[in-house]
Every structure is written in structure tokens, then in C-alpha cells.
Design an enzyme around this catalytic site. Sequence first.
Site, PDB file in Angstrom:
ATOM      1  N   ASP A  54      40.707  37.510  44.065  1.00 23.67           N
ATOM      2  CA  ASP A  54      41.341  36.193  44.183  1.00 23.67           C
ATOM      3  C   ASP A  54      42.031  35.837  42.868  1.00 23.67           C
ATOM      4  O   ASP A  54      41.979  34.706  42.390  1.00 23.67           O
ATOM      5  CB  ASP A  54      40.320  35.117  44.570  1.00 23.67           C
TER       6      ASP A  54
ATOM      7  N   HIS B 222      47.048  36.963  44.060  1.00 20.98           N
ATOM      8  CA  HIS B 222      48.191  36.044  44.064  1.00 20.98           C
ATOM      9  C   HIS B 222      49.181  36.509  43.000  1.00 20.98           C
ATOM     10  O   HIS B 222      48.877  36.460  41.808  1.00 20.98           O
ATOM     11  CB  HIS B 222      47.733  34.609  43.782  1.00 20.98           C
TER      12      HIS B 222
END
Length: 431
Positions: free
Chosen positions: A306, A61
Site C-alpha cells: 500500500d 500507488h
Amino acid sequence: MSKILIRGAKVLGGEPQDVLITDETITAVGTDLTVSSAEGAQVVEAGGKILLPGLVDLHTHLREPGREDSETVLTGTRAAASGGYTAVFAMANTFPVADTAGVVEQVYRLGKEHGYCDVQPIGAVTVGLEGKKLAELGAMHESAAGVTVFSDDGKCVDDAVIMRRALEYVKAFGGVVAQHAQEPRLTEGAQMNEGVVSAELGLGGWPAVAEESIIARDVLLAEHVGSRVHICHLSTAGSVEIVRWAKSRGIDVTAEVTPHHLLLTDEMVRTYNPVYKVNPPLRTERDVMALREALADGTIDIVATDHAPHPHEDKDCEWAAAAMGMVGLETALSVVQQTMVETGLLTWADVAERMSFAPARIGRATGHGRPVSVGEPANLTLVDSAYRGEVDPAGFASRSRNTPYEGRELPGRVTHTFLRGRATLVDGKLA
């Protein structure tokens, strides 16, 4: 012409060799390369350090556009280079959502501009991540970004019809749908793993079946359609068994595990420190052991970070109000070394497969996940596996500091990262 000679590196953990880089390409690999072939080269004395292909993260992200207070493409790719990554796949849950060709091209071009690693945008499966209407999958694939991976990560594509249509659509150009497996009705108000600890703490539980039921449905849909499905951040022993069964049937499914799910358990939540709040949640010791075994035997294909940065105010608050997520790019390889290499479950060659070769194959990352061989792109990572040190987030390149490893001793340190022959990290410092 530029030349770099990496001297005495253990390529994929093997015997020490010299590796010569000329411009963007590996031009020689061997023992005691001649002075003439390496004349004028900048020498990097590896001293028995581990040389791996540049790492590839299928699940990062970067937050830009829209949440630049958490991370930007620049700071995120600097963090990636610090962790040994030469390519990252940027998730679509930005503001605006990366559900159009325009947004994915913006992220792609920012990656090109900053240059610390290659950035491959992931496109949203549905418009606005709302799960109601397919996004512009074809247009994103045909854009300059060449999107191949689509995900509503952060939200589950819980409508079976929408999921089937997405699988059918991406099949036409060899794409893959990466599913955040979370049945929403089963996880309403969830704060942590459902189990003994959640009962004792009085926190809303996130049951394993909420993940497993979606994975079971989606592998059957992928089989029916004849398409590819990828399972994001698999976290339970039951999920492992479903993926193992699906692979035994020949279903085209791949799966990832995060470093934090290989090391941490729901017992950490007893501290009520929101740094341990993540989605999917930290599970039990039994789940952790099952994930390690599955990564070792190939049921789980890859490690993906992640990497989920958040500003201080989103984590320094009461547990229920805190955002979910942890940063991970700069500590991933160290956690894998501790949990998988030092336990004897993986060799360094296996690490290269699960953190470079396989994620590059799944995401169709051209030029990455290539062998350390003559004629290949010089995307490389040099690791001092003998290093031991405490994690200090103050030294992170990421804009955010929400690491669960602060003060914890972890092994290994990336000393050099090379992106197409250009050093992005030198002696542990960004170039």
C-alpha cells in the site's frame, strides 16, 4: 548473449548454490557450476545472501497521471527495484481515474518505457471511484494493459448491488475485485483507530467493525456469485476470523496485510506525527499479533505495501489536515524480516510465497512469482539478511519521504534486483 553468475546464494534460504542467468532466463542452478558453463559471465559474489524470486506488490500507488508531485511511474518503479520488486500493480485512484482503457494503457506503457519493473495497472470498479456506475471493466481487460484486478481503493464499493455486479462481471474473464473494506457511514470524521488511545487523544475513531462488516458482506457475495474477491490491507483481528471462516467454507477469497500493520500500533499516534496517519489506521497490539499469526498460517495470503507517497506539505501539517498514507516499497522486506522471519513465524521460502508466488497468482502476473529453477524467467532479488541499519529517507528512490521508519533500525537490505536477467539494482544502487 549476456551471462550473469550469482555465486553462493542461499536460494529461498536453503544451502548455498550458484545460479547462472543467460540473457533473460535461468539456465543453471547447482553447486560449483563448471567454468565452461559460466564462461564469460559477469560474477556476483552472493556470499550466503538470500536469493528470492523477484517480489510482486499487488497494491502500489504510483500517482501518475495527475499527482506527479507525489510520485511518477519512473520514481515509483525505481523505488520498487530498490526494494526487490520486479512487478507492481498500480492502483486506480489517479487523476484522471484509471476507469477506461485509455488511462490504464497510459500507465502500462509508462511502465514499459521506464523499465525498472513491470507495471500492471489496476482498473477502477466504478466510474470516477464514485460507487454509482460500473467502469469499463471488460474494455480495460481487453486493452493492451490486460487488466485483471479492479479496485476503488481509497474508497469502498459500499453499494452491495454494485459490488455484486462487479463480481459477476469479472468472473467471465477470471478477474478479481480488490475491496477497500470501509463502511463509510461508520467512519465519518475518523482520524485513527477507535479505542482507548483515540478516546484519550480526543480524535475521531475508525472502528474495527467498519472493516469487518464489509468483509463479511463481500465474502458472502463472492460465494453467492461464485467469483473471486480480494481484501485489501486487512487490519483487525476480527477481519482475520471472518476470512478464516470464509476460507473454511471454500469461498474464493484472498487477503493482504501491509508491513506497517505487522509492526506499528495506534500507540504511535500519541506523538501526533502525521507520518503515522494511514487508512486503515494503525490498530492495537492485539490486532498486530493476530495479523502476524494469520500471515503465518495462510489465512492472510500475501504482504502488499500500500505504498502511498505524499509530498512534504501534505504530511508536514497538523494531524487533522494531513493526508493518509505511507511509503513502503523500499522497506517492506526489512519489516517482514523483522516481524515474521526473525520471530520464527516464517521461513525465507514462506516469504517467497507471500511476497512473490501468491501475489503473482492472484493478479495473474505472467512471468513473475516463478521458481528459481532452470528455464524460468530471471526475475530475482538478492538480500543481505545480516545487514542492520537505520532507515534514512533521504536515500529513497521514491519522490516522497513519508516513511514511519525514519531513524528506526531495520534488518536486511536488498543488494541486487534482476528483471528478466537485467540488473536494475547493483550493490544497493540503481542501475
